[in-house]
Design a protein around this motif. Sequence first.
Motif, PDB file in Angstrom:
ATOM      1  N   TRP A   1       1.253   2.443   3.374  1.00  0.00           N
ATOM      2  CA  TRP A   1       1.154   1.215   3.340  1.00  0.00           C
ATOM      3  C   TRP A   1       0.430   0.313   1.887  1.00  0.00           C
ATOM      4  N   TYR A   2       0.851   0.109   1.124  1.00  0.00           N
ATOM      5  CA  TYR A   2       1.080  -0.683  -0.390  1.00  0.00           C
ATOM      6  C   TYR A   2       0.403  -2.240  -0.320  1.00  0.00           C
ATOM      7  N   ARG A   3      -0.387  -2.642  -1.782  1.00  0.00           N
ATOM      8  CA  ARG A   3      -0.567  -3.626  -1.851  1.00  0.00           C
ATOM      9  C   ARG A   3       0.193  -4.180  -3.471  1.00  0.00           C
ATOM     10  N   GLN A   4       0.189  -5.294  -3.858  1.00  0.00           N
ATOM     11  CA  GLN A   4      -0.131  -6.178  -4.994  1.00  0.00           C
ATOM     12  C   GLN A   4      -0.662  -7.099  -5.609  1.00  0.00           C
ATOM     13  N   ALA A   5      -1.297  -7.213  -5.714  1.00  0.00           N
ATOM     14  CA  ALA A   5      -1.934  -9.150  -6.300  1.00  0.00           C
ATOM     15  C   ALA A   5      -1.366  -9.164  -7.607  1.00  0.00           C
TER      16      ALA A   5
ATOM     17  N   ALA B   1      -3.203 -10.597  -1.904  1.00  0.00           N
ATOM     18  CA  ALA B   1      -2.331  -9.273  -1.996  1.00  0.00           C
ATOM     19  C   ALA B   1      -0.806 -10.065  -1.327  1.00  0.00           C
ATOM     20  N   VAL B   2      -0.060  -8.826  -1.579  1.00  0.00           N
ATOM     21  CA  VAL B   2       1.393  -9.054  -1.106  1.00  0.00           C
ATOM     22  C   VAL B   2       1.248  -7.698  -0.430  1.00  0.00           C
ATOM     23  N   TYR B   3       1.674  -7.521   0.699  1.00  0.00           N
ATOM     24  CA  TYR B   3       2.164  -5.913   1.607  1.00  0.00           C
ATOM     25  C   TYR B   3       3.405  -5.701   1.511  1.00  0.00           C
ATOM     26  N   TYR B   4       3.366  -3.970   1.546  1.00  0.00           N
ATOM     27  CA  TYR B   4       4.591  -3.972   1.350  1.00  0.00           C
ATOM     28  C   TYR B   4       4.483  -2.367   2.261  1.00  0.00           C
ATOM     29  N   CYS B   5       5.282  -1.932   2.885  1.00  0.00           N
ATOM     30  CA  CYS B   5       5.631  -0.143   3.151  1.00  0.00           C
ATOM     31  C   CYS B   5       6.403   0.129   2.799  1.00  0.00           C
TER      32      CYS B   5
END
Length: 115
Positions: free
Chosen positions: A36-40, A91-95
């Motif tokens: 899981w990644y995130r970008q603020a 943030a937007v969370y991505y996998c």
Amino acid sequence: QVQLVESGGGLVQPGGSLRLSCAASGSIFSINAMGWYRQAPGKQRELVAAITSGGSTNYADSVKGRFTISRDNAKNTVYLQMNSLKPEDTAVYYCNADPPFTQYWGQGTQVTVSS
């Protein structure tokens, strides 16, 4: 063809919880560690949690003790349980796989922590 679809984000008050889900299609799930990644806003995307195909996990220091990553291999789904959320978790969370495949980033799911 690989597709990753994230869901479960939303608006939550500080101290609240959310559970994110990522449904994976294609071969990516069975052979890769997933993350899981995130970008603020204004920041680079960062890895917050990862899990191997065997279930070993690791976490960014900023989320240790608050977030838990898990996976259901039968459902090709990876989860992120987020507790004690803080405004800085917004943030937007991505996998994606760990390490990620550039071509497989999905739309992500927005998490907003605010009172």
